[in-house]
Design an enzyme around this catalytic site. Structure first.
Site, PDB file in Angstrom:
ATOM      1  N   ASP A  43       0.766  -1.276  -0.095  1.00 41.60           N
ATOM      2  CA  ASP A  43      -0.196  -0.090   0.024  1.00 41.60           C
ATOM      3  C   ASP A  43       0.772   1.236   0.091  1.00 41.60           C
ATOM      4  O   ASP A  43       0.902   1.937   0.951  1.00 41.60           O
ATOM      5  CB  ASP A  43      -0.964   0.077   1.193  1.00 41.60           C
ATOM      6  N   HIS A  46      -0.320   6.436   0.058  1.00 42.10           N
ATOM      7  CA  HIS A  46      -0.519   7.127   1.022  1.00 42.10           C
ATOM      8  C   HIS A  46       0.246   8.312   0.597  1.00 42.10           C
ATOM      9  O   HIS A  46       1.247   8.282  -0.051  1.00 42.10           O
ATOM     10  CB  HIS A  46      -0.048   6.356   2.413  1.00 42.10           C
ATOM     11  N   TYR A  91       3.790   7.237   7.418  1.00 46.84           N
ATOM     12  CA  TYR A  91       3.696   6.623   5.931  1.00 46.84           C
ATOM     13  C   TYR A  91       5.163   6.969   5.304  1.00 46.84           C
ATOM     14  O   TYR A  91       5.134   7.787   4.588  1.00 46.84           O
ATOM     15  CB  TYR A  91       2.546   7.247   5.292  1.00 46.84           C
ATOM     16  N   ARG A 163     -13.940  -0.840  14.152  1.00 48.93           N
ATOM     17  CA  ARG A 163     -13.039   0.270  14.502  1.00 48.93           C
ATOM     18  C   ARG A 163     -13.538   1.427  13.676  1.00 48.93           C
ATOM     19  O   ARG A 163     -13.628   0.970  12.365  1.00 48.93           O
ATOM     20  CB  ARG A 163     -11.656  -0.353  14.112  1.00 48.93           C
ATOM     21  N   TYR A 165     -13.209   4.950  12.066  1.00 51.82           N
ATOM     22  CA  TYR A 165     -12.381   6.141  11.740  1.00 51.82           C
ATOM     23  C   TYR A 165     -13.227   7.592  12.048  1.00 51.82           C
ATOM     24  O   TYR A 165     -14.342   7.546  11.434  1.00 51.82           O
ATOM     25  CB  TYR A 165     -12.075   6.296  10.281  1.00 51.82           C
ATOM     26  N   ASP A 194     -10.583   5.708  15.627  1.00 52.77           N
ATOM     27  CA  ASP A 194      -9.145   5.978  15.176  1.00 52.77           C
ATOM     28  C   ASP A 194      -9.385   7.731  14.493  1.00 52.77           C
ATOM     29  O   ASP A 194      -9.717   7.876  13.454  1.00 52.77           O
ATOM     30  CB  ASP A 194      -8.890   5.036  14.029  1.00 52.77           C
ATOM     31  N   GLU A 220      -7.477   6.011  19.095  1.00 49.86           N
ATOM     32  CA  GLU A 220      -6.414   5.750  18.326  1.00 49.86           C
ATOM     33  C   GLU A 220      -5.963   7.213  17.924  1.00 49.86           C
ATOM     34  O   GLU A 220      -6.710   8.009  17.190  1.00 49.86           O
ATOM     35  CB  GLU A 220      -6.153   4.783  17.518  1.00 49.86           C
ATOM     36  N   HIS A 245       0.148   4.530  16.845  1.00 50.68           N
ATOM     37  CA  HIS A 245       1.276   3.878  15.663  1.00 50.68           C
ATOM     38  C   HIS A 245       2.550   3.969  16.008  1.00 50.68           C
ATOM     39  O   HIS A 245       3.009   5.073  16.647  1.00 50.68           O
ATOM     40  CB  HIS A 245       0.921   4.400  14.264  1.00 50.68           C
ATOM     41  N   THR A 296      -1.522  -1.524   7.187  1.00 53.13           N
ATOM     42  CA  THR A 296      -2.057  -0.491   6.092  1.00 53.13           C
ATOM     43  C   THR A 296      -2.942  -0.982   5.187  1.00 53.13           C
ATOM     44  O   THR A 296      -3.508  -0.280   4.003  1.00 53.13           O
ATOM     45  CB  THR A 296      -0.577  -0.054   5.395  1.00 53.13           C
TER      46      THR A 296
END
Ligand code: GAE
Ligand code: MG
Length: 386
Positions: A43, A46, A91, A163, A165, A194, A220, A245, A296
């Site tokens: 991925d 990003h 990222y 989860r 966002y 998140d 998060e 993270h 990711t």
């Protein structure tokens, strides 16, 4: 001694059910005893909005790795980390590159020794890895309806942990959270909100205080990236555990020293693979902080690496995040990883337990690309059409 004789990289573009097309690079490492190890640089879609030059990367990695003994792990880590140093942010395309190679090396070591990666990591401490299904950020009222339907469908398939966002349109976020509870009551657990570092700590705290009654286990990234004081403040004021993270061992050390987190999010893509993740896990264990395996959103090869690590690591006590094989419309392996009752199952070995299907690989192979579209679409993993 088993020497690496060739490095092959195949870029692929794979669409998700949400519309976004993600670019990955499939890694194959050949050895002088006829084995091939497989890995995945997962991925690249990003920010920042650029892709590596695959021809140049192949030449660089070929020059670096050809002739090296597969078991010279310290030497290889030194070469990879020297050439692709951590950028100090989540990222980091250098970390994604290192991750793909590191995973392929673990796969090879497993294949050469006839053992699974989980076994090389010391063996499983749990049967499978509990995972949470992600609900991407609400961008319109229509998203709320669509996401409620998605949750209903996942619930039918055995997922009870979600989860969510948040941090874009906070009004829509709150409407969705309340609708989620109204519709599903205690049949679902909200593992985390998140915030993706989109809000500052004060704004995140206000949102948490306003919605805490909905019931979620974790928040998060509820502060801007790198704001340890902010995370620590949210943790003290909001009365809900905080996860963040980690992108290298020193970041993990800073987070635990500042008492900024309850949980470290250990993502192989962000750290550069299993080898550096083991350093972060050692820090978590020493600091008595829990971990989850982040994502990711990998295809099956990257997901297999994540589950091997997750089932072999005692302190991974929080539900993990890799569900890529459920989000992507296709894959490059003969038999994708499997989920059962909301858990990700570790493939049986040797190595990662994954095998490339050459036809499937060719179907999605092609130069990595960006679709024109808003930057928020990239951040929200939403595809450019929405
Ligand atoms: O699905 C995705 O690509 C996501 O952006 C993902 O990379 C991150 O959001 C990650 C997270 O926990 O923040 O899963
Ligand atoms: Mg996150």
């Amino acid at each position: 001694m088993t020497r690496i004789t060739a490095v092959r990289l195949t870029p692929v573009n794979v669409a998700r059910t949400t519309g976004v097309v993600c670019g990955h690079v499939i890694v194959e490492l050949d050895t002088d005893d006829g084995q091939t190890g497989i890995g995945e640089m997962s991925d690249f879609q990003h920010l920042p909005r650029f892709h590596p030059d695959i021809g140049d990367l192949t030449s660089t990695l070929t020059a670096m790795l050809t002739g090296i003994d597969l078991w010279a792990a310290n030497q290889i880590s030194g070469l990879l980390e020297g050439s692709f140093p951590s950028s100090g942010s989540l990222y980091d395309k250098g970390a994604v590159i290192r991750c793909g190679i590191d995973i392929a090396l673990w796969d090879l070591r497993g294949k050469v020794s006839g053992r699974s990666v989980g076994s090389l990591l010391g063996g499983a401490v749990r049967n499978a890895l509990p995972v949470a299904y992600p609900i991407f950020r609400q961008r319109s009222a229509a998203d709320i309806e669509a996401n409620l339907e998605l949750v209903a469908n996942r619930l039918d398939e055995g997922f009870t942990m979600f989860r969510v966002y948040v941090g874009g349109d906070l009004g829509l976020d709150e409407l969705f959270l309340r609708a989620l509870r109204d519709h599903f009551g205690d049949r679902i657990e909200i593992k985390s909100l998140d915030f993706s570092n989109l809000l500052d700590a004060a704004a995140a705290t206000r949102f948490i205080e306003r919605t805490l009654d909905v019931g979620y286990a974790l928040v998060e990234a509820p502060a801007h990236e790198g704001d340890l004081d902010g995370l620590a403040q949210v943790r003290r004021r909001a009365l809900v555990p905080v996860s963040e993270h980690v992108y290298d061992a020193s970041a993990a050390l800073r987070l635990v020293s500042a008492r900024a987190v309850d949980v470290l999010n250990v993502g192989l893509f962000a750290l550069g693979g299993i080898t550096p993740a083991l350093r972060v896990i050692a820090i978590a264990e020493a600091a008595q902080v829990e971990c989850l395996i982040g994502t990711t959103q990998e295809l099956s090869i990257g997901t297999a690496a994540a589950v091997h690590l997750g089932v072999a690591t005692e302190c991974v006590t929080i539900a993990s995040d890799p569900v890529g094989p459920l989000l992507y419309r296709s894959d490059v392996v003969a038999a994708p990883v499997t989920y059962s009752g909301g858990e990700l199952l570790a493939p049986t070995g040797p190595g990662l337990g994954m095998e490339i299907d050459p036809e499937r690989l060719q179907e999605v192979a092609g130069p990595l690309r960006w679709d024109a579209g808003a930057t928020t679409s990239i951040i929200d993993r939403a595809g450019t059409s929405s």
